[in-house]
Scaffold this motif. Structure first.
Motif, mmCIF file in Angstrom:
data_model
loop_
_atom_site.group_PDB
_atom_site.id
_atom_site.type_symbol
_atom_site.label_atom_id
_atom_site.label_comp_id
_atom_site.label_asym_id
_atom_site.label_seq_id
_atom_site.Cartn_x
_atom_site.Cartn_y
_atom_site.Cartn_z
ATOM 1 N N ASP A 328 0.828 -1.211 0.000
ATOM 2 C CA ASP A 328 0.000 0.000 0.000
ATOM 3 C C ASP A 328 0.859 1.256 0.000
ATOM 4 O O ASP A 328 0.500 2.269 -0.618
ATOM 5 N N ALA A 329 2.000 1.224 0.678
ATOM 6 C CA ALA A 329 2.875 2.402 0.717
ATOM 7 C C ALA A 329 3.398 2.744 -0.667
ATOM 8 O O ALA A 329 3.520 3.923 -1.034
ATOM 9 N N LYS A 330 3.711 1.747 -1.470
ATOM 10 C CA LYS A 330 4.261 1.980 -2.798
ATOM 11 C C LYS A 330 3.235 2.521 -3.773
ATOM 12 O O LYS A 330 3.588 3.022 -4.840
ATOM 13 N N PHE A 331 1.958 2.408 -3.401
ATOM 14 C CA PHE A 331 0.887 2.923 -4.257
ATOM 15 C C PHE A 331 0.204 4.134 -3.627
ATOM 16 O O PHE A 331 -0.853 4.552 -4.073
ATOM 17 N N SER A 332 0.821 4.696 -2.600
ATOM 18 C CA SER A 332 0.264 5.867 -1.939
ATOM 19 C C SER A 332 1.023 7.118 -2.378
ATOM 20 O O SER A 332 2.187 7.302 -2.005
ATOM 21 N N LEU A 333 0.390 7.976 -3.164
ATOM 22 C CA LEU A 333 1.065 9.185 -3.608
ATOM 23 C C LEU A 333 1.418 10.106 -2.434
ATOM 24 O O LEU A 333 2.534 10.634 -2.384
ATOM 25 N N PRO A 334 0.526 10.316 -1.450
ATOM 26 C CA PRO A 334 0.913 11.154 -0.307
ATOM 27 C C PRO A 334 2.132 10.612 0.433
ATOM 28 O O PRO A 334 3.040 11.377 0.800
ATOM 29 N N PHE A 335 2.192 9.304 0.640
ATOM 30 C CA PHE A 335 3.325 8.727 1.364
ATOM 31 C C PHE A 335 4.613 8.866 0.550
ATOM 32 O O PHE A 335 5.668 9.239 1.089
ATOM 33 N N LEU A 336 4.543 8.588 -0.739
ATOM 34 C CA LEU A 336 5.738 8.650 -1.584
ATOM 35 C C LEU A 336 6.286 10.074 -1.665
ATOM 36 O O LEU A 336 7.505 10.289 -1.611
ATOM 37 N N VAL A 337 5.405 11.048 -1.790
ATOM 38 C CA VAL A 337 5.845 12.438 -1.833
ATOM 39 C C VAL A 337 6.447 12.847 -0.492
ATOM 40 O O VAL A 337 7.455 13.564 -0.435
ATOM 41 N N ALA A 338 5.854 12.380 0.596
ATOM 42 C CA ALA A 338 6.401 12.693 1.924
ATOM 43 C C ALA A 338 7.796 12.093 2.099
ATOM 44 O O ALA A 338 8.709 12.746 2.616
ATOM 45 N N VAL A 339 7.986 10.852 1.671
ATOM 46 C CA VAL A 339 9.316 10.229 1.740
ATOM 47 C C VAL A 339 10.310 11.035 0.915
ATOM 48 O O VAL A 339 11.434 11.303 1.349
ATOM 49 N N ALA A 340 9.901 11.433 -0.301
ATOM 50 C CA ALA A 340 10.789 12.214 -1.170
ATOM 51 C C ALA A 340 11.173 13.539 -0.512
ATOM 52 O O ALA A 340 12.320 13.991 -0.619
ATOM 53 N N ALA A 341 10.215 14.180 0.176
ATOM 54 C CA ALA A 341 10.499 15.456 0.837
ATOM 55 C C ALA A 341 11.453 15.279 2.008
ATOM 56 O O ALA A 341 12.350 16.109 2.222
ATOM 57 N N VAL A 342 11.293 14.184 2.746
ATOM 58 C CA VAL A 342 12.123 13.950 3.932
ATOM 59 C C VAL A 342 13.501 13.414 3.544
ATOM 60 O O VAL A 342 14.534 13.888 4.031
ATOM 61 N N ARG A 343 13.536 12.416 2.670
ATOM 62 C CA ARG A 343 14.788 11.707 2.352
ATOM 63 C C ARG A 343 15.512 12.262 1.126
ATOM 64 O O ARG A 343 16.687 11.962 0.911
ATOM 65 N N ARG A 344 14.783 12.999 0.271
ATOM 66 C CA ARG A 344 15.304 13.462 -1.019
ATOM 67 C C ARG A 344 15.718 12.304 -1.909
ATOM 68 O O ARG A 344 16.568 12.441 -2.800
ATOM 69 N N THR A 345 15.123 11.180 -1.677
ATOM 70 C CA THR A 345 15.216 9.998 -2.526
ATOM 71 C C THR A 345 14.143 9.039 -2.039
ATOM 72 O O THR A 345 13.419 9.331 -1.086
#
Length: 471
Positions: A328-345
């Motif tokens: 579910d995490a891999k198909f969650s746009l809010p979660f993926l964008v949040a990871v990108a903002a925090v980790r920058r990858t």
């Protein structure tokens, strides 16, 4: 070139059966090799990070049978159909496998199928395996691009089983007539609805390629034993095109330059383990954070502009903001964008159970707000994503993700894929050594010169034995 009015299945089958490595465009041959390395790496990574695969492995082992083909990462051999199922179930687990420029995945079905058949047969030259993968990728691209796309079907499996069957049949050396039979038999396994992909709470989205890989091997082996198929498979009154696509397809485009233009040459490889339709948003988010030197505390709200398919990754919003599983995490746009903002990858480790509970990521994900935008609907090519950062200072900055790493505009190189492969094998259930990983890369890159393509599997299996025994 004019084609007789016999069903498309016969033309596609004849092309796959007659595909030779020597006749492939260099782009198609390289794409096939890249897909082999990429898929093997993703299988190994999934073995050590996705708990759901253990049920598949347990079931396959309980079934027993002739030791024909390897179960990667877990060791041992099982019947070819079972090996294709096990390895295929892992090949899409991380949503890290390759895709076409128009979306959907076929190599996660093709590669497990061809290795299972090659191990069963023995002595399959590397050039033949490359030709088989290229033939399957070409068939998939031709169908994917030229049918009346309905978004209620999961085309990765509905069409992927035919691509994998064509590839497996080519490994077996089936003549065109027998390979057409195999494609007809494969229609019994042509299935999959988009609720499997878009819904929450299911393990099936992770492992659906296992079903098409197993179906492909089953179909090819039955055709080898003389079972006949469906003469009017695709264009018949009740055939695939009318049943799945309302009779909408472009015959001329499907058959155009068949046997010369192998369209798998455009295959794309992912830099991040997440659904491909989120990569543009991920890229835009990373770019905004890095270029402006932002910290997550600077952000008041992240607005993600979404088309129809992006919107599926945002509903239901509360569940998407707090995914409970890797899938579910891999198909969650809010979660993926949040990871990108925090980790920058975005990395494989960002989806481990403890990472799903990361308080910094969950704090940011609550600030991600989807904004409907019909201009971003998915029509043919993967749709772009637009991200709008609203800062606590009152500043607003917007970016559309273009030139995304892994896209047609910014494709991954062999060096990129080698690093990805090494990262993947490092988290495998039983990880090959650095030496074995590098040997695997070399074997794949030189596969066209190999007398036996399955040497690749033996090197990986040796790594599994070494990890188990300590030698």
């Amino acid at each position: 070139m004019a084609f007789p009015t016999t069903d498309i299945v016969h033309h596609l089958a004849a092309c796959a059966a007659e595909t030779r490595y020597e006749d492939l465009p260099s782009e198609a041959a390289e794409a096939a090799k890249k897909s082999i390395l990429d898929t093997l790496g993703v299988i190994l990574a999934a073995s050590g990070t996705e708990p759901a695969v253990r049920g598949v492995i347990d079931l396959v082992r309980e079934g027993g049978g002739r030791p024909e083909a390897s179960v990667l990462a877990f060791g041992g051999k099982v019947p070819a159909m079972a090996a294709a199922f096990a390895n295929g179930a892992m090949a899409h687990c991380l949503d890290y496998d390759d895709q076409t420029p128009w979306g959907q995945h076929c190599s996660s079905s093709i590669v497990p199928a061809v290795f299972a058949v090659a191990e069963r047969e023995g002595g399959v030259p590397g050039a033949d395996l490359i030709a088989a993968v290229a033939a399957g990728q070409d068939l998939f691209a031709r169908l994917r691009r030229n049918v009346g796309w309905r978004k209620d079907w999961n085309l990765s499996t509905v069409l992927g089983v035919f691509a994998a069957t064509a590839a497996a049949g080519r490994v077996l050396g089936l003549p065109g007539e027998r390979l057409a039979d195999a494609l007809g038999i494969a229609s019994m396994q042509s299935s999959g609805v988009m609720e499997v992909v878009a819904g929450t709470g299911s393990d099936l989205r992770a492992m659906y390629a296992g079903f098409s890989a197993r179906g492909a091997v089953t179909a090819a082996l039955l055709a080898q034993k003389g079972i006949t198929g469906v003469p009017d498979l695709f264009e018949g009154e009740h055939g695939v095109f009318r049943t799945y696509f309302g009779g909408t397809y472009d015959r001329e485009a499907i058959l155009g330059e068949l046997g010369t233009d192998y369209q798998g040459g455009g295959t794309l490889y992912k830099p991040w383990p997440a659904v491909g339709t989120a990569h543009s948003h991920i890229h835009a988010t990373i770019g905004l954070m890095a270029d402006h030197g932002l910290a997550t505390d600077d952000i008041d709200e992240i607005r993600v502009h979404v088309g129809d398919y992006h919107d599926l990754m945002c509903r239901p919003l509360d569940a998407r903001r707090a995914p409970s599983t890797l899938v579910d995490a891999k198909f969650s746009l809010p979660f993926l964008v949040a990871v990108a903002a925090v980790r920058r990858t975005v990395r494989v480790s960002d989806f481990l159970p403890e990472a799903l509970r990361d308080t910094e990521v969950l704090d940011v994900v609550r600030r991600v707000v989807p904004v409907p935008d019909k201009s971003l609907d998915w029509t043919m090519e993967l749709p772009p994503g637009r991200v709008e950062l609203r800062l606590r200072s009152g500043r607003v900055m917007t970016r559309t993700g273009i030139n995304v790493p892994g896209s047609t505009e910014a494709p991954l190189t062999w060096d990129d894929l080698t690093r990805k492969f090494e990262d993947c094998v490092a988290v495998a259930m039983t990880a090959p050594s650095v030496r074995q990983a590098r040997m695997t890369v070399r074997l794949v890159r030189d596969l066209d010169t190999s007398d036996d393509a399955t040497e690749i599997v033996r090197v990986l299996a040796a790594g599994q034995r070494d990890a188990t025994t300590g030698h």
